[in-house]
Scaffold this motif. Structure first.
Motif, PDB file in Angstrom:
ATOM      1  N   THR A   1       1.893  20.141  11.907  1.00  0.00           N
ATOM      2  CA  THR A   1       1.466  19.683  13.227  1.00  0.00           C
ATOM      3  C   THR A   1       0.707  18.365  13.086  1.00  0.00           C
ATOM      4  O   THR A   1       0.274  17.994  11.979  1.00  0.00           O
ATOM      5  CB  THR A   1       0.541  20.709  13.914  1.00  0.00           C
ATOM      6  OG1 THR A   1      -0.704  20.761  13.205  1.00  0.00           O
ATOM      7  CG2 THR A   1       1.188  22.089  13.973  1.00  0.00           C
ATOM      8  N   VAL A   2       0.524  17.674  14.189  1.00  0.00           N
ATOM      9  CA  VAL A   2      -0.201  16.403  14.176  1.00  0.00           C
ATOM     10  C   VAL A   2      -1.622  16.601  13.641  1.00  0.00           C
ATOM     11  O   VAL A   2      -2.086  15.839  12.788  1.00  0.00           O
ATOM     12  CB  VAL A   2      -0.214  15.766  15.587  1.00  0.00           C
ATOM     13  CG1 VAL A   2      -1.148  14.563  15.638  1.00  0.00           C
ATOM     14  CG2 VAL A   2       1.193  15.357  16.009  1.00  0.00           C
ATOM     15  N   ASP A   3      -2.302  17.629  14.109  1.00  0.00           N
ATOM     16  CA  ASP A   3      -3.670  17.884  13.650  1.00  0.00           C
ATOM     17  C   ASP A   3      -3.712  18.210  12.154  1.00  0.00           C
ATOM     18  O   ASP A   3      -4.606  17.753  11.436  1.00  0.00           O
ATOM     19  CB  ASP A   3      -4.320  19.014  14.454  1.00  0.00           C
ATOM     20  CG  ASP A   3      -4.696  18.576  15.863  1.00  0.00           C
ATOM     21  OD1 ASP A   3      -4.849  17.355  16.097  1.00  0.00           O
ATOM     22  OD2 ASP A   3      -4.833  19.461  16.732  1.00  0.00           O
ATOM     23  N   GLU A   4      -2.755  18.989  11.682  1.00  0.00           N
ATOM     24  CA  GLU A   4      -2.692  19.322  10.258  1.00  0.00           C
ATOM     25  C   GLU A   4      -2.430  18.063   9.424  1.00  0.00           C
ATOM     26  O   GLU A   4      -3.004  17.883   8.350  1.00  0.00           O
ATOM     27  CB  GLU A   4      -1.601  20.358   9.988  1.00  0.00           C
ATOM     28  CG  GLU A   4      -1.943  21.740  10.488  1.00  0.00           C
ATOM     29  CD  GLU A   4      -0.771  22.707  10.378  1.00  0.00           C
ATOM     30  OE1 GLU A   4       0.381  22.266  10.185  1.00  0.00           O
ATOM     31  OE2 GLU A   4      -1.012  23.926  10.502  1.00  0.00           O
ATOM     32  N   MET A   5      -1.553  17.185   9.924  1.00  0.00           N
ATOM     33  CA  MET A   5      -1.266  15.939   9.204  1.00  0.00           C
ATOM     34  C   MET A   5      -2.505  15.049   9.146  1.00  0.00           C
ATOM     35  O   MET A   5      -2.821  14.474   8.100  1.00  0.00           O
ATOM     36  CB  MET A   5      -0.098  15.197   9.845  1.00  0.00           C
ATOM     37  CG  MET A   5       1.253  15.830   9.560  1.00  0.00           C
ATOM     38  SD  MET A   5       2.625  14.825  10.158  1.00  0.00           S
ATOM     39  CE  MET A   5       2.736  15.414  11.856  1.00  0.00           C
ATOM     40  N   LYS A   6      -3.226  14.931  10.255  1.00  0.00           N
ATOM     41  CA  LYS A   6      -4.452  14.126  10.274  1.00  0.00           C
ATOM     42  C   LYS A   6      -5.462  14.663   9.271  1.00  0.00           C
ATOM     43  O   LYS A   6      -6.056  13.912   8.491  1.00  0.00           O
ATOM     44  CB  LYS A   6      -5.065  14.119  11.678  1.00  0.00           C
ATOM     45  CG  LYS A   6      -4.292  13.287  12.674  1.00  0.00           C
ATOM     46  CD  LYS A   6      -4.923  13.377  14.067  1.00  0.00           C
ATOM     47  CE  LYS A   6      -4.113  12.611  15.089  1.00  0.00           C
ATOM     48  NZ  LYS A   6      -4.674  12.718  16.452  1.00  0.00           N
TER      49      LYS A   6
ATOM     50  N   LYS B   1      -6.794  12.809   5.774  1.00  0.00           N
ATOM     51  CA  LYS B   1      -8.229  12.620   5.535  1.00  0.00           C
ATOM     52  C   LYS B   1      -8.664  13.295   4.235  1.00  0.00           C
ATOM     53  O   LYS B   1      -9.374  12.692   3.422  1.00  0.00           O
ATOM     54  CB  LYS B   1      -9.040  13.164   6.710  1.00  0.00           C
ATOM     55  CG  LYS B   1      -8.921  12.341   7.971  1.00  0.00           C
ATOM     56  CD  LYS B   1      -9.695  13.001   9.106  1.00  0.00           C
ATOM     57  CE  LYS B   1      -9.528  12.283  10.417  1.00  0.00           C
ATOM     58  NZ  LYS B   1     -10.271  12.948  11.513  1.00  0.00           N
ATOM     59  N   ASP B   2      -8.242  14.539   4.034  1.00  0.00           N
ATOM     60  CA  ASP B   2      -8.623  15.267   2.813  1.00  0.00           C
ATOM     61  C   ASP B   2      -8.094  14.582   1.555  1.00  0.00           C
ATOM     62  O   ASP B   2      -8.807  14.448   0.561  1.00  0.00           O
ATOM     63  CB  ASP B   2      -8.107  16.713   2.858  1.00  0.00           C
ATOM     64  CG  ASP B   2      -8.851  17.578   3.856  1.00  0.00           C
ATOM     65  OD1 ASP B   2      -9.920  17.158   4.349  1.00  0.00           O
ATOM     66  OD2 ASP B   2      -8.348  18.685   4.152  1.00  0.00           O
ATOM     67  N   VAL B   3      -6.842  14.187   1.603  1.00  0.00           N
ATOM     68  CA  VAL B   3      -6.217  13.526   0.450  1.00  0.00           C
ATOM     69  C   VAL B   3      -6.925  12.207   0.151  1.00  0.00           C
ATOM     70  O   VAL B   3      -7.232  11.901  -1.003  1.00  0.00           O
ATOM     71  CB  VAL B   3      -4.707  13.311   0.707  1.00  0.00           C
ATOM     72  CG1 VAL B   3      -4.096  12.354  -0.303  1.00  0.00           C
ATOM     73  CG2 VAL B   3      -3.986  14.655   0.694  1.00  0.00           C
ATOM     74  N   THR B   4      -7.211  11.451   1.190  1.00  0.00           N
ATOM     75  CA  THR B   4      -7.892  10.172   0.999  1.00  0.00           C
ATOM     76  C   THR B   4      -9.282  10.380   0.417  1.00  0.00           C
ATOM     77  O   THR B   4      -9.677   9.702  -0.541  1.00  0.00           O
ATOM     78  CB  THR B   4      -7.974   9.401   2.331  1.00  0.00           C
ATOM     79  OG1 THR B   4      -6.648   9.222   2.839  1.00  0.00           O
ATOM     80  CG2 THR B   4      -8.627   8.042   2.143  1.00  0.00           C
TER      81      THR B   4
ATOM     82  N   THR C   1       4.749   8.510   9.260  1.00  0.00           N
ATOM     83  CA  THR C   1       5.087   7.479   8.269  1.00  0.00           C
ATOM     84  C   THR C   1       4.030   7.435   7.178  1.00  0.00           C
ATOM     85  O   THR C   1       4.349   7.359   5.988  1.00  0.00           O
ATOM     86  CB  THR C   1       5.216   6.103   8.951  1.00  0.00           C
ATOM     87  OG1 THR C   1       6.258   6.172   9.930  1.00  0.00           O
ATOM     88  CG2 THR C   1       5.525   5.010   7.938  1.00  0.00           C
ATOM     89  N   MET C   2       2.760   7.508   7.572  1.00  0.00           N
ATOM     90  CA  MET C   2       1.675   7.492   6.596  1.00  0.00           C
ATOM     91  C   MET C   2       1.765   8.694   5.664  1.00  0.00           C
ATOM     92  O   MET C   2       1.593   8.564   4.446  1.00  0.00           O
ATOM     93  CB  MET C   2       0.326   7.482   7.311  1.00  0.00           C
ATOM     94  CG  MET C   2      -0.863   7.493   6.362  1.00  0.00           C
ATOM     95  SD  MET C   2      -2.429   7.561   7.244  1.00  0.00           S
ATOM     96  CE  MET C   2      -2.673   5.814   7.522  1.00  0.00           C
ATOM     97  N   VAL C   3       2.042   9.861   6.216  1.00  0.00           N
ATOM     98  CA  VAL C   3       2.170  11.072   5.405  1.00  0.00           C
ATOM     99  C   VAL C   3       3.298  10.903   4.396  1.00  0.00           C
ATOM    100  O   VAL C   3       3.142  11.223   3.207  1.00  0.00           O
ATOM    101  CB  VAL C   3       2.386  12.319   6.290  1.00  0.00           C
ATOM    102  CG1 VAL C   3       2.825  13.519   5.466  1.00  0.00           C
ATOM    103  CG2 VAL C   3       1.116  12.644   7.075  1.00  0.00           C
TER     104      VAL C   3
END
Length: 147
Positions: free
Chosen positions: A80-85, A89-92, A130-132
């Motif tokens: 989902t969009v929220d999960e991707m956001k 953030k977590d990965v960064t 795209t960022m993901v």
């Protein structure tokens, strides 16, 4: 310019090497910095800083490898969009943490990078996707290099 290239080499090769003993990559960085000192491109203190960063990165290989695997898993699970956001953030954050621990990034640089994470919430869905995908590609490349 050459100083920057040597620094980048030290940082980029540091995560890809064995932590048991001084790796070939770290030895190469040390040889390059030694030549740069001899030619006057670097001071001894600058060379020591670069060599120390390479050695620290060398020690952190296992942590970096584990972080890469966990980051890729988080991104793959996000649908989902929220999960991707949240995943971006977590990965960064985890990658910035590794970079600070390795000496590849200062605390000040980390704080500046982390402050920009709020912008992720404002990305349109297509840009986020795209960022993901770009992050996944970069993590897969890192995995390949660490083998």
């Amino acid at each position: 310019m050459k100083r920057t290239l040597i620094t980048l080499l030290a940082v980029s090769t540091g995560f890809l090497v064995s932590c048991k003993q001084k790796s070939e990559e770290v030895k190469q960085v040390e040889a390059q910095t030694e030549k740069a000192v001899e030619s006057g491109e670097l001071t001894k203190d600058e060379a020591k800083s670069i060599n120390d960063a390479a050695a620290k990165s060398d020690e952190m290989k296992d942590e970096a490898k584990k972080n890469t695997e966990e980051s890729l898993e988080k991104l793959n699970k996000a649908t989902t969009v929220d999960e991707m956001k949240d995943a971006v953030k977590d990965v960064t954050k985890s990658n910035i943490d590794i970079a600070v621990k390795a000496g590849a990034m200062t605390e000040e640089q980390a704080e500046m990078s982390l402050s920009s994470l709020d912008n992720v919430d404002m990305l349109p869905e297509e840009s986020l996707k795209t960022m993901v995908e770009q992050l996944k590609m970069a993590l897969r490349q890192a995995q390949e290099q660490m083998k």
